[in-house]
Design an enzyme around this catalytic site. Structure first.
Site, PDB file in Angstrom:
ATOM      1  N   LYS A  80       0.652  -1.137  -0.052  1.00 20.89           N
ATOM      2  CA  LYS A  80      -0.205  -0.010  -0.015  1.00 20.89           C
ATOM      3  C   LYS A  80       0.843   1.194   0.044  1.00 20.89           C
ATOM      4  CE  LYS A  80      -3.121   2.774   0.591  1.00 20.89           C
ATOM      5  NZ  LYS A  80      -4.153   3.108  -0.590  1.00 20.89           N
TER       6      LYS A  80
ATOM      7  N   CYS B 203      -3.604  10.687   1.056  1.00 22.89           N
ATOM      8  CA  CYS B 203      -3.114   9.329   0.795  1.00 22.89           C
ATOM      9  C   CYS B 203      -1.581   9.670   0.021  1.00 22.89           C
ATOM     10  CB  CYS B 203      -3.926   8.401  -0.287  1.00 22.89           C
ATOM     11  SG  CYS B 203      -5.673   8.523   0.248  1.00 22.89           S
TER      12      CYS B 203
HETATM   13  N1  SAJ Z   1      -1.907  14.751  -9.158  1.00 25.00           N
HETATM   14  C1  SAJ Z   1      -1.183  15.315  -9.889  1.00 25.00           C
HETATM   15  N2  SAJ Z   1      -0.650  14.907 -10.971  1.00 25.00           N
HETATM   16  C2  SAJ Z   1      -1.284  14.143 -11.405  1.00 25.00           C
HETATM   17  C3  SAJ Z   1      -2.151  12.808 -10.766  1.00 25.00           C
HETATM   18  C4  SAJ Z   1      -2.336  13.398  -9.445  1.00 25.00           C
HETATM   19  O1  SAJ Z   1      -0.660  16.456  -9.432  1.00 25.00           O
HETATM   20  O2  SAJ Z   1      -0.928  13.204 -12.682  1.00 25.00           O
HETATM   21  C5  SAJ Z   1      -2.225  14.952  -7.751  1.00 25.00           C
HETATM   22  C6  SAJ Z   1      -3.978  15.348  -7.296  1.00 25.00           C
HETATM   23  O3  SAJ Z   1      -4.290  16.417  -7.843  1.00 25.00           O
HETATM   24  C7  SAJ Z   1      -3.853  15.218  -6.087  1.00 25.00           C
HETATM   25  C8  SAJ Z   1      -2.979  13.995  -5.639  1.00 25.00           C
HETATM   26  O4  SAJ Z   1      -2.078  14.048  -6.829  1.00 25.00           O
HETATM   27  O5  SAJ Z   1      -3.486  16.483  -5.321  1.00 25.00           O
HETATM   28  C9  SAJ Z   1      -3.286  12.861  -5.413  1.00 25.00           C
HETATM   29  O6  SAJ Z   1      -4.315  12.518  -6.423  1.00 25.00           O
HETATM   30  P1  SAJ Z   1      -4.540  11.216  -7.069  1.00 25.00           P
HETATM   31  O7  SAJ Z   1      -5.666  11.125  -8.106  1.00 25.00           O
HETATM   32  O8  SAJ Z   1      -3.408  10.626  -7.525  1.00 25.00           O
HETATM   33  O9  SAJ Z   1      -4.821  10.323  -6.068  1.00 25.00           O
HETATM   34  P2  SAJ Z   1      -5.785  10.035  -4.637  1.00 25.00           P
HETATM   35  O10 SAJ Z   1      -5.081  10.371  -3.343  1.00 25.00           O
HETATM   36  O11 SAJ Z   1      -7.003  10.336  -4.995  1.00 25.00           O
HETATM   37  O12 SAJ Z   1      -5.748   8.546  -4.614  1.00 25.00           O
HETATM   38  C10 SAJ Z   1      -4.653   7.678  -4.288  1.00 25.00           C
HETATM   39  C11 SAJ Z   1      -4.591   6.426  -5.366  1.00 25.00           C
HETATM   40  N3  SAJ Z   1      -3.442   5.642  -5.448  1.00 25.00           N
HETATM   41  C12 SAJ Z   1      -2.743   5.647  -6.396  1.00 25.00           C
HETATM   42  O13 SAJ Z   1      -3.209   6.046  -7.653  1.00 25.00           O
HETATM   43  C13 SAJ Z   1      -1.488   4.775  -6.513  1.00 25.00           C
HETATM   44  C14 SAJ Z   1      -5.757   5.407  -5.006  1.00 25.00           C
HETATM   45  O14 SAJ Z   1      -5.691   4.461  -5.735  1.00 25.00           O
HETATM   46  C15 SAJ Z   1      -5.548   5.225  -3.543  1.00 25.00           C
HETATM   47  O15 SAJ Z   1      -6.477   4.421  -3.173  1.00 25.00           O
HETATM   48  C16 SAJ Z   1      -5.521   6.334  -2.463  1.00 25.00           C
HETATM   49  O16 SAJ Z   1      -4.610   6.952  -3.067  1.00 25.00           O
HETATM   50  C17 SAJ Z   1      -5.441   6.084  -1.332  1.00 25.00           C
HETATM   51  O17 SAJ Z   1      -6.499   5.952  -0.470  1.00 25.00           O
HETATM   52  O18 SAJ Z   1      -4.581   5.673  -0.448  1.00 25.00           O
END
Ligand code: SAJ
Length: 421
Positions: A204, A258
């Site tokens: 995780k 996360c």
């Molecule tokens: N973000 C960027 N650029 C990107 C992707 C995301 O700046 O290309 C930013 C988003 O705007 C946000 C942050 O990263 O601020 C996190 O967003 P996210 O969409 O990457 O992830 P979360 O936090 O919504 O969900 C993550 C996911 N983990 C992964 O993709 C490895 C999800 O599958 C997990 O279940 C979740 O964390 C969790 O609960 O741990």
């Protein structure tokens, strides 16, 4: 145990798959809301699914646990001083269920946790229930089993991913893992992989650290692009046409509970080894201040700071209402503290201005329409769907600080609309 962004949707999906679910939360208003069949968080399709389960009598909520077959812990694991993991809520949930445990029960921890937490929980509950056996092996009907199964659903797609995603279940023994696998087979269509609890715990943390490191690379490239006057979104888009390159998107920083938090659990456990993970956190955490500097420069170009700034979006990412660890919030807070005439916050997913801004008389929640009418400077912080529908010509020649590559998407959208017309 815990009816938040993971616990509530999980409870609803379980209820939808025929389980009788008691959701437990210490927050009275959350319990009341669920007992009325209403969700207290914004997540696509959750309201309807909860209302359905509630109508069928499959789900109810309380602040105290009751005896059950399965206990699923989905409480937050924030960090404390020095980015150290704080497992207090997991411990409290474990203490709370101890008196309800019976032989044959399975305790599953879904909360993101440092390596060793499942064993730690076993030690806590077995100290309280010396009448029960927590032996890893032996007659399964006499033991209480423990497993760690990380949630890995993406906010915004939680209900779909809860069912479709593959799962990793880590048992304190093979029979614990087997029991957990059987439980998840009750509602998961993805594959269920079995392993040891500590491996599942690290899986995780690794998933989110990997995302963080990859976003840090994109964010670093965006700074380099800025120096050379290159559009980072176009550049990355083009680089991604290589068959083995898949760069993520730069943004105002990394938020949420996360990706911005979990990598620290690895850094805390192995600070001498987790060098890249630590650096990625620093790169992503420094992005909001970089944006603030740009906003400051734009404000300073106006005489006597008689300027209205609109911050579009406060959530940590698009189409959610979650403000936790949100870089947009950090930027908006700092902009709101600057000597501006007015700071307009546009966040379609919340109804009240967050307490962070309560003492700023010049800062108000506004609609997108109001902001477009009044603002002199726009800071695009979150790519909410409704923002992307805006015709970019509405900004006129007013400065726009675009932290998410939204202008390109707005122009594309408005060209498509024109074509359609
Ligand atoms: N973000 C960027 N650029 C990107 C992707 C995301 O700046 O290309 C930013 C988003 O705007 C946000 C942050 O990263 O601020 C996190 O967003 P996210 O969409 O990457 O992830 P979360 O936090 O919504 O969900 C993550 C996911 N983990 C992964 O993709 C490895 C999800 O599958 C997990 O279940 C979740 O964390 C969790 O609960 O741990």
């Amino acid at each position: 145990m815990g009816l938040g962004y993971i616990g509530l949707p999980t409870a609803v999906v379980l209820a939808d798959h025929g389980f009788d679910v008691l959701g437990v939360d210490s927050n009275e208003s959350v319990v009341d809301s669920i007992n009325r069949g209403q969700a207290h968080i914004v997540e696509p399709d959750l309201d309807a699914a909860l209302a359905r389960a509630h109508k069928k009598g499959r789900i109810r909520a309380s602040n105290t646990p009751e005896p059950a077959d399965y206990f699923l812990i989905a409480v937050p694991t924030p960090f404390k001083e020095g980015h150290r993991p704080d497992v207090t809520y997991v411990e409290q949930a474990s203490y709370a269920i101890a008196s309800s445990l019976c032989p044959g029960n399975l305790i599953i921890i879904e909360s993101t946790s440092p390596v060793g937490t499942t064993e730690h929980v076993r030690d806590l509950v077995s100290d309280l229930r010396t009448d029960l056996s927590f032996q890893s092996e032996g007659d399964p009907s006499k033991n209480v089993h423990l497993a760690y199964c990380p949630e890995r659903v993406l906010p915004g797609q939680i209900l779909k991913e809860l069912v479709e995603n593959d799962r990793v279940v880590g048992g304190l023994s093979p029979s614990c893992a087997e029991k957990a696998r059987a439980f998840y087979q009750g509602f998961v269509r993805g594959h269920i992989y079995m392993t040891e609890a500590k491996t599942a715990e690290l899986v995780k943390l690794t998933e989110n650290a990997s995302r963080d490191v990859n976003i840090a690379f994109a964010n670093e490239m965006s700074l380099i692009c800025d120096r050379f006057g290159i559009d980072p979104y176009e550049m990355i888009d083009l680089a991604n046409h290589h068959p083995r390159v898949n760069i993520l998107q730069p943004g105002p920083g990394v938020g949420g509970h996360c990706v911005a938090v979990d990598p620290w659990f690895i850094v805390d456990a192995a600070p001498d080894l987790a060098r890249l993970i630590h650096l990625a956190r620093d790169v992503n955490d420094s992005k909001p201040d970089y944006v603030v500097k740009k906003v400051k420069a734009a404000i300073e170009s106006y005489p006597q700071s008689k300027v209205t700034v609109a911050c579009l979006g406060l959530a940590f990412k698009a189409n959610v209402d979650d403000l936790r660890e949100s870089p947009a919030m950090e930027i908006a807070r700092k902009v709101s503290a600057m000597a501006v005439e007015q700071c307009l916050l546009v966040e379609p997913n919340i109804e009240n201005i967050p307490p962070d801004f309560k003492n700023q008389s010049t800062t108000n929640l506004a609609t997108l329409k109001e902001a477009v009418e009044k603002a002199d400077i726009f800071v695009l912080l979150v790519d909410h769907k409704s923002f992307l529908e805006l015709d970019p010509q509405e900004f006129g020649d007013r400065p726009v600080i675009d932290t998410r590559g939204m202008l390109r998407r707005m122009w594309r959208g408005s060209r498509l609309k024109l074509k359609g017309a």
